[in-house]
Design a protein around this motif. Structure first.
Motif, PDB file in Angstrom:
ATOM      1  N   GLN A   1      41.373  11.665 -18.802  1.00 48.10           N
ATOM      2  CA  GLN A   1      40.309  10.711 -18.504  1.00 48.10           C
ATOM      3  C   GLN A   1      38.982  11.389 -18.198  1.00 48.10           C
ATOM      4  OE1 GLN A   1      43.124   9.225 -15.699  1.00 48.10           O
ATOM      5  NE2 GLN A   1      42.356   7.172 -15.987  1.00 48.10           N
ATOM      6  N   SER A   2      38.984  12.720 -18.109  1.00 47.06           N
ATOM      7  CA  SER A   2      37.769  13.410 -17.701  1.00 47.06           C
ATOM      8  C   SER A   2      36.659  13.196 -18.720  1.00 47.06           C
ATOM      9  CB  SER A   2      38.044  14.898 -17.560  1.00 47.06           C
ATOM     10  OG  SER A   2      39.101  15.089 -16.670  1.00 47.06           O
TER      11      SER A   2
ATOM     12  N   HIS B   1      33.521  19.125  -8.714  1.00 45.05           N
ATOM     13  CA  HIS B   1      34.413  18.173  -9.366  1.00 45.05           C
ATOM     14  C   HIS B   1      34.188  16.807  -8.741  1.00 45.05           C
ATOM     15  CE1 HIS B   1      38.155  15.918 -10.069  1.00 45.05           C
ATOM     16  NE2 HIS B   1      38.085  16.484 -11.247  1.00 45.05           N
TER      17      HIS B   1
ATOM     18  N   LEU C   1      41.669  19.881 -17.259  1.00 45.26           N
ATOM     19  CA  LEU C   1      41.323  18.606 -16.642  1.00 45.26           C
ATOM     20  C   LEU C   1      42.080  17.488 -17.337  1.00 45.26           C
ATOM     21  CD1 LEU C   1      38.745  20.312 -15.655  1.00 45.26           C
ATOM     22  CD2 LEU C   1      37.641  18.122 -15.552  1.00 45.26           C
TER      23      LEU C   1
ATOM     24  N   ASP D   1      32.639  18.361 -18.431  1.00 43.37           N
ATOM     25  CA  ASP D   1      33.100  19.615 -17.834  1.00 43.37           C
ATOM     26  C   ASP D   1      32.034  20.682 -18.037  1.00 43.37           C
ATOM     27  OD1 ASP D   1      34.379  21.720 -16.806  1.00 43.37           O
ATOM     28  OD2 ASP D   1      36.014  21.776 -18.249  1.00 43.37           O
TER      29      ASP D   1
ATOM     30  N   ILE E   1      33.542  17.686 -14.114  1.00 41.44           N
ATOM     31  CA  ILE E   1      32.905  18.738 -13.319  1.00 41.44           C
ATOM     32  C   ILE E   1      31.425  18.785 -13.673  1.00 41.44           C
ATOM     33  CG2 ILE E   1      32.834  21.199 -12.846  1.00 41.44           C
ATOM     34  CD1 ILE E   1      35.762  21.343 -13.270  1.00 41.44           C
TER      35      ILE E   1
ATOM     36  N   PRO F   1      36.754  11.182 -13.858  1.00 45.60           N
ATOM     37  CA  PRO F   1      36.528  12.511 -13.282  1.00 45.60           C
ATOM     38  C   PRO F   1      35.822  13.477 -14.229  1.00 45.60           C
ATOM     39  CG  PRO F   1      38.804  12.267 -13.930  1.00 45.60           C
ATOM     40  CD  PRO F   1      38.143  10.969 -14.231  1.00 45.60           C
TER      41      PRO F   1
ATOM     42  N   TYR G   1      43.173  18.188 -10.063  1.00 45.87           N
ATOM     43  CA  TYR G   1      41.876  18.125  -9.374  1.00 45.87           C
ATOM     44  C   TYR G   1      41.713  16.798  -8.642  1.00 45.87           C
ATOM     45  CZ  TYR G   1      41.364  21.929 -12.605  1.00 45.87           C
ATOM     46  OH  TYR G   1      41.580  23.076 -13.281  1.00 45.87           O
ATOM     47  N   ASN G   2      42.115  15.693  -9.314  1.00 43.65           N
ATOM     48  CA  ASN G   2      42.012  14.393  -8.650  1.00 43.65           C
ATOM     49  C   ASN G   2      43.000  14.274  -7.499  1.00 43.65           C
ATOM     50  OD1 ASN G   2      40.013  13.145 -10.285  1.00 43.65           O
ATOM     51  ND2 ASN G   2      41.513  13.190 -11.921  1.00 43.65           N
TER      52      ASN G   2
ATOM     53  N   TYR H   1      41.734  26.279 -11.865  1.00 45.05           N
ATOM     54  CA  TYR H   1      40.872  26.316 -13.057  1.00 45.05           C
ATOM     55  C   TYR H   1      40.964  27.666 -13.745  1.00 45.05           C
ATOM     56  CZ  TYR H   1      37.312  24.640 -16.151  1.00 45.05           C
ATOM     57  OH  TYR H   1      36.666  24.186 -17.258  1.00 45.05           O
TER      58      TYR H   1
END
Lengths: 162, 125
Positions: B97-98, A133, B94, B101, A94, A92, B31-32, B88
């Motif tokens: 694993q993100s 996202h 986040l 950004d 953004i 994931p 978010y996920n 946010y």
């Protein structure tokens, strides 16, 4: 004038929803429609009325609807696959997407469509830049993901609402 | 025939709602989780509504079910957007694993411009 049209549309919608034509029901619907028009009539500027009469826009709208339903189904299978997979293949992040659309309505519809399509949710809209996202960031090249995220719908929405 | 379609759509709807709930538990950050909550649950609920429209046809229940589908679409997308943006700006980070950004720069700019008015923000972090 536009408020009267708005009022009648709302009343018809109410009658279709409640599915009865008794006097009490019509009165309730009229009161509710009147209150809605009083509060929200000012947001109906009427500058887009001319666009309603162009048949090409309806054709593109039908096409857009088909593409949208297909993408929406794909989105669901995609997310269901990621959820059920034992190792959860997610990446994931953004990302920033620039839009080529002009009117606010078109941008809002595009943001909503992006939320319903494979693994993306629109976070914020600043001017012409949409922050999205993405559950699986496939590439870090702006040109590639711009096309992947927004490109599918942008041409249709531009033809319908701009 | 309509009965068969009704049952198939109903089963698909319940299955996708179930997948959405699994995602809500398994995925790592807010978010996920919203991804699975908006997509799977919206399609599942739409499928259930569509099955009702198939079963009852052109009647009060069927029409209401059909009208509810676009309303649900707009409500779900707008709610997801509001939740993501809200969490946010509240400072939810986040997940680990993100990978990228790009919103951070903009959010920082806004914070430095003095728009940081959420009370109790420092305590909850």
């Amino acid at each position: 004038m536009k408020n009267i049209v708005f009022f009648i549309t709302l009343l018809i919608f109410w009658l279709a929803l409640t599915f009865s034509v008794s006097a009490a029901n019509i009165l309730t619907g009229a009161a509710a429609s009147l209150i809605t028009v009083l509060f929200f009539g000012k947001y109906l500027t009427g500058e887009n009325t001319g666009k309603l009469l162009q048949p090409a826009r309806y054709f593109w709208f039908l096409l857009f609807l088909l593409v949208f339903i297909w993408e929406c189904l794909r989105a669901n299978f995609d997310v269901a696959y990621r959820v059920l997979h034992p190792r959860m293949p997610i990446k994931p992040g953004i990302v920033k997407v620039e839009l080529g659309l002009k009117s606010d309505l078109a941008k809002a519809i595009l943001a909503n469509s992006i939320t319903m399509t494979p693994g993306t949710i629109s976070v914020d809209l600043v001017g012409n830049v949409l922050y999205v996202h993405w559950i699986y960031v496939g590439s870090f090249d702006p040109a590639v993901y711009q096309n992947k995220v927004a490109g599918r719908f942008e041409k249709y929405i531009g033809r319908i609402f701009d | 025939m309509t009965d068969v379609i009704f049952r198939i759509l109903l089963v698909i709807g319940v299955l996708f709602n179930f997948f959405g709930c699994i995602g809500l538990i398994r995925l790592p950050d807010v978010y996920n989780r919203l991804q699975s909550a908006t997509k799977c649950v919206t399609l599942g609920t739409c499928s259930i509504l569509l099955s009702l429209a198939v079963k009852y046809g052109f009647s009060e229940i069927g029409l209401k079910a059909l009208v509810a589908i676009p309303l649900l679409f707009f409500a779900a997308t707008v709610a997801a957007h509001a939740l993501v943006k809200g969490s946010y700006s509240f400072g939810v980070k986040l997940g680990e694993q993100s990978v990228i950004d790009e919103y951070k720069d903009h959010a920082d700019q806004k914070k430095n411009a003095g728009q940081d008015e959420i009370p109790g923000k420092e305590d909850t972090r």
